[in-house]
Design a protein around this motif. Structure first.
Motif, PDB file in Angstrom:
ATOM      1  N   LYS A  41       0.804  -1.222   0.000  1.00 24.62           N
ATOM      2  CA  LYS A  41       0.000   0.000   0.000  1.00 24.62           C
ATOM      3  C   LYS A  41       0.839   1.275   0.000  1.00 24.62           C
ATOM      4  CE  LYS A  41      -0.523   0.909   4.932  1.00 24.62           C
ATOM      5  NZ  LYS A  41       0.174   2.200   4.830  1.00 24.62           N
ATOM      6  N   SER A  48      -1.778  -1.514  -3.655  1.00 28.86           N
ATOM      7  CA  SER A  48      -3.102  -1.540  -3.029  1.00 28.86           C
ATOM      8  C   SER A  48      -2.992  -1.989  -1.586  1.00 28.86           C
ATOM      9  CB  SER A  48      -4.033  -2.496  -3.787  1.00 28.86           C
ATOM     10  OG  SER A  48      -5.273  -2.638  -3.131  1.00 28.86           O
ATOM     11  N   TRP A  68      -7.853  -5.066  -2.285  1.00 29.36           N
ATOM     12  CA  TRP A  68      -7.559  -5.633  -3.603  1.00 29.36           C
ATOM     13  C   TRP A  68      -8.480  -6.821  -3.884  1.00 29.36           C
ATOM     14  CZ3 TRP A  68      -3.586  -9.784  -4.930  1.00 29.36           C
ATOM     15  CH2 TRP A  68      -3.410  -9.873  -6.318  1.00 29.36           C
TER      16      TRP A  68
END
Length: 565
Positions: free
Chosen positions: A319, A344, A349
């Protein structure tokens, strides 16, 4: 260090000497009396299986004896046996090969005229090792055996795999059984090793009656180097889920020599278990590294697949947009198409079903196991783990125990912040390299989390009440927190003092303070109540004492400390 009645001599152990003569010269110039080196140099691999191609190779066993004069071999060099030798293995092939290796090394040590050979004991039951070494000293009157054991029994489990619940046998018992099997020969002597745990007084006194030839102390321990300057220094725990870590923070923890080797071993074992030998040329596993950081676990996964001789593809999910830059560079320069980088939060996700993971790997543990929100993160990520898939880690347990430390009490008493609640300094857990403290009882297990978490309704809030029996008259200043983690099967990492992974430094313990010090008496019962509380946006801990007195609940509603989701 070698000890005799006249004087103490000091020796230097060298794991991989490149120039033996230069090592002796440098050692003597530094006032060392001898050096301890492996009898067989690690780069000389030996093969005892006649079915293997390397069995008939024409190569030397080790260094030539002409490297040193005979007087140097007999005066300055102690030989160390190969630590892979296991002549008491329950596997016949391993035992047979180990016996051949041991016999070879002992004969060469005798040929060189070495004064002593050092062997590490790794358990209480090693009768075959004792038999072979005892027979060796009977044949060769000039050589001694130095049996290396931890000075503290608490360090025994670093070398012996114990069944769950089985009590640790004392290191003195290891030595005592070994020398009894060796007919109490005067040629079999003792090498005491200081590993991590300071021995209790009774242990030290018992050793004083034994034939100690050597006392070993590690002068190059990575944990000591890493921790220098951080002793009893209070730090607020990291919150990598809420805050993006800086490059320097990643860099520090990537230096850990133990954590990533254990992760690699766990991944290699899992990959091997999931792909049978007959499918290794065709089957490809999907490995997802969630919270990939700057990629150390991705590198370990690729190495694990190569070691296992199996095929994998890797998803690196991260992230932190700054760490993503590094991951993309590594993909371009090293990993190529084997790795897909995903920018992500792992909980957000949603990969297609064909990309679901066979193995889910993470390193989201904090000093207390769950305090960096590994349970919440992995519960959110497990939706893309295939049925029957493996999570690494598979479980972790927090431990907590009572601590006396006036130094730490004064540290957090003096760390008040006018912008926070008046009691915040006493209601905030601190990450700290504990040094000036006394453990008033053994830490006990607190909360356990398993992955994948197959509960229909997932609830990571917890409560537990623990009873401790105080060892001595003392003052209670707080509670030390630790964790043990099972990565896969029997492959573990730990910062619990009794089972601490040797030389691993990625985590210091965590300290939970008390608002007021509590006078305790030897044998008195101490009852701790501890909560892990979870809301929509935060996780926090609350704690209190209910015996021998009732204390107020610390950190109610997370007023002084919360972990952001």
């Amino acid at each position: 260090m070698s000890v005799n009645r006249k004087r103490a001599s000091c020796g230097l152990e060298i794991a991989n000497p490149t120039d033996l003569d230069a090592c002796i010269t440098a050692g003597t110039h530094s006032n060392y009396d001898f050096i301890c080196v492996p009898i067989v140099h690690p780069r000389y691999a030996r093969e005892f299986d006649p079915h293997k191609p390397a069995y008939n190779r024409n190569a030397p066993l080790t260094r030539a004896d002409i490297l040193l004069a005979g007087s140097d071999w007999s005066s300055y060099v102690v030989g160390k046996l190969d630590t892979s030798i296991n002549v008491d293995s329950v596997v016949p092939s391993i035992r047979k090969i180990s016996e051949a290796k041991l016999t070879e090394e002992l004969k060469y040590a005798s040929h060189l005229g070495l004064p002593a050979v050092m062997v590490r004991l790794t358990g209480e039951h090693q009768p075959n090792l004792a038999r072979i070494l005892s027979n060796s000293v009977c044949r060769d009157q000039g050589i001694q055996i130095w049996a290396q054991v931890p000075i503290s029994s608490a360090d025994c489990n670093k070398y012996e795999d114990l069944e769950p619940g089985r009590e640790i046998i004392s290191s003195w018992s290891w030595w005592n059984r070994f020398r009894l099997l060796g007919n109490m020969s005067s040629k079999i002597n003792l090498c005491l090793e200081m590993v991590e745990t300071i021995p209790e007084e009774i242990e030290v006194l018992r050793w004083l009656g034994e034939p100690i030839k050597e006392f070993m102390n590690d002068t190059n321990d990575p944990l000591c180097s890493f921790a220098r300057g951080f002793e009893d220094f209070l730090q607020i725990p990291l919150q990598p889920l809420m805050d993006n870590l800086e490059s320097s923070t990643y860099e520090v923890f990537e230096r850990d020599p133990v954590k990533y080797s254990q992760y690699l071993a766990a991944m290699q074992a899992a990959i091997t278990d999931m792909i049978p030998e007959e499918e290794k040329a065709t089957k490809v596993l999907t490995v997802m590294v969630v919270g990939a950081g700057r990629g150390p676990l991705v590198k370990a996964a690729i190495s694990a697949s190569k070691n296992a001789g199996r095929l994998i593809r890797v998803f690196a999910v991260e992230k932190n947009p700054n760490a993503i830059v590094t991951l993309h560079h590594l993909k371009i320069e090293e990993w190529k198409d084997q790795v897909t980088v995903i920018s992500s939060d792992m909980r957000d996700w949603n990969p297609p079903a064909e990309d679901y993971a066979d193995i889910l790997v993470s390193e989201l543990l904090g000093s207390f196991g769950d305090n960096e929100l590994s349970p919440e993160c992995l519960d959110g990520a497990q939706k893309f783990l295939k049925p029957g898939g493996i999570s690494i880690p598979s479980s972790y347990t927090s431990f907590i125990g009572p601590i006396q430390s006036s130094k730490l009490f004064n540290e957090y008493r003096n760390s008040k912040d006018d912008t926070k609640h008046p009691k915040a300094a006493f209601e905030t857990p601190y990450v700290v390299h504990l040094l000036n403290r006394v453990e008033l009882d053994e830490p006990q297990p607190l909360f356990t989390f398993d992955h994948p978490n197959l509960d229909r309704i997932i609830d990571n809030s917890r409560f537990k009440e623990l009873d401790f029996k105080i060892r001595c008259d003392s003052v209670l200043h707080g509670f030390g927190g630790y964790f043990e983690c099972t990565l896969y099967k029997n492959i573990m990492i730990s910062i619990l003092p009794a089972t601490h992974s040797p030389e691993m430094f990625s985590w210091f313990p965590i300290m939970f303070p008390l608002l007021e010090p509590l006078q305790m008496k030897r044998g008195e019962n101490l009852k701790l109540n501890f909560w892990r509380c979870v809301s929509k946006h935060h996780v926090w801990y609350e704690w209190s004492i209910s015996e021998p007195i009732c204390s107020p609940v610390h950190n109610p509603n997370g007023r002084s400390y919360q972990i952001g989701l």
